[in-house]
Scaffold this active site. Sequence first.
Site, PDB file in Angstrom:
ATOM      1  N   ASP A 159       0.799  -1.328  -0.115  1.00 10.88           N
ATOM      2  CA  ASP A 159       0.143  -0.124   0.012  1.00 10.88           C
ATOM      3  C   ASP A 159       0.814   1.301  -0.186  1.00 10.88           C
ATOM      4  OD1 ASP A 159      -1.410  -2.206   0.670  1.00 10.88           O
ATOM      5  OD2 ASP A 159      -2.793  -1.237   2.102  1.00 10.88           O
ATOM      6  N   GLU A 387       1.941  -9.742  11.616  1.00 13.42           N
ATOM      7  CA  GLU A 387       1.851  -9.249  10.330  1.00 13.42           C
ATOM      8  C   GLU A 387       3.207  -9.027   9.441  1.00 13.42           C
ATOM      9  OE1 GLU A 387      -0.703  -5.654  10.298  1.00 13.42           O
ATOM     10  OE2 GLU A 387      -1.196  -5.905   7.911  1.00 13.42           O
TER      11      GLU A 387
HETATM   12  C1  GLC Z   1      -2.969  -4.507   3.957  1.00 10.19           C
HETATM   13  C2  GLC Z   1      -1.677  -4.967   3.031  1.00 10.19           C
HETATM   14  C3  GLC Z   1      -2.205  -5.989   2.064  1.00 10.19           C
HETATM   15  C4  GLC Z   1      -3.105  -7.173   2.665  1.00 10.19           C
HETATM   16  C5  GLC Z   1      -4.146  -6.637   3.651  1.00 10.19           C
HETATM   17  C6  GLC Z   1      -4.585  -7.753   4.459  1.00 10.19           C
HETATM   18  O1  GLC Z   1      -3.665  -3.933   3.143  1.00 10.19           O
HETATM   19  O2  GLC Z   1      -0.759  -4.206   2.783  1.00 10.19           O
HETATM   20  O3  GLC Z   1      -1.113  -6.696   1.071  1.00 10.19           O
HETATM   21  O4  GLC Z   1      -3.666  -7.885   1.730  1.00 10.19           O
HETATM   22  O5  GLC Z   1      -3.465  -5.763   4.632  1.00 10.19           O
HETATM   23  O6  GLC Z   1      -3.581  -8.452   4.871  1.00 10.19           O
END
Ligand code: GLC
Length: 418
Positions: A159, A387
Amino acid sequence: MSRTEQARAILAANDRGGYTVPTDRLYPFQWNWDSAFVAMGWATFDADRAWRELERLLEGQWDDGLVPQIVFHAPSDDYFPGPDVWGIQRMPPTSGIPQPPVLASAVRFLLERQGEAGAERARAVYPKLVLNHRWWEEARDPQRSGLVATLHPWETGMDNSPAWDIALERVPAETRTEIRRRDTGHVDAAFRPRGIEYQRFIHLVDLFREAGWDAQRMFAQSPFKVADVGTNAILLRAERDLLALAERFGSAAECAAIAARIAHKTVVLSGLWDEALRHYLSRDLIGGTLIPVRTSAGFLPLFAGLHEHAGALAARLNGWASRGLALVPSTDPDAPSFEPQRYWRGPVWAVVNWMIATGLAEAGDPQTAALVRSETRRLIGQAGFSEYFNPVDGAGIGGGAFSWTAAIDLLLGEDQGA
Ligand code: GLC
């Protein structure tokens, strides 16, 4: 509990009935590329559940072939922007943009792992994959350049990567939607994208909603348009995997169309190599230049089968490791934009490591592949199923009990016989 049991327990706890949320609260729906990795994780101990994951993701597929970034199977107040902001009239509701297309690769992985018992389910999803890959070409590469365009940073899955900074500045920060961020209520704001980035993210959602989510209008009107090296590499890998499926389940014409795309994309993706930075870079399609920042996405052409620069890429990884950095930082630690704690501006992500290690192994560099794998296992072993991880001190950051981190740990644990 053994480590394997812990990882399985995370998937089970995040299971909401055939689909797995990335983590409780912070991400309460089904995310596209998360699900593809998570399905591979499920496949290590429950083949039926692995297929369900992908089938449930495909419940969100649009008639034109788009497999959306988020499927809102059940309402939740824990996430912004929810279905009302996207304003898409379908059931189940979805967001209106894609994410990196790992799906066909996951289907092939499940099929090869399960053998004949998986053939019927693979056959049933195969036409949906064909439709999805056609969507990428028609919606995102209308001029058939060989590279698909990304119109929103969220589509890249990375992102707030510094690779998007300059392109994102063209996007106005005004929004018509009131911003009610939920993420910073769950996680420290210092680890998340900044407010100004978020306003631009929502500006784009407003714009696309007003364009009626029409693929041609979105492509024509978006002030953000980049050829992301990560998405394009993952798509090329997916095309190769789709071809393997087509040879079994498809027609000769389908095989020929996919093979032609592979040939074209291989040549064009090779052109994202930058000799000065000795790295693969994304291209700013509005500014018309390569974006001069090294990110972990720039290693992913290895995963797509481009092995020409494997030596240079491996040397960079080994160099970082020898300085005591955990692999693989999402942004070059020597770049001015590097921030070791902030999301995609520095932290290590297990799924990216898994793809890079797979690519290195296939490129004939088992040592560096093993290094990336053991680094990933070490970080998760020390800091838990976070994460993402700080490459400087190895701390686990962001959400905890994270599904795709658990899934990758299961895959790597098998490789290492643990
Ligand atoms: C965030 C990350 C993305 C992922 C999502 C759910 O938006 O940047 O890559 O898919 O979280 O984990």
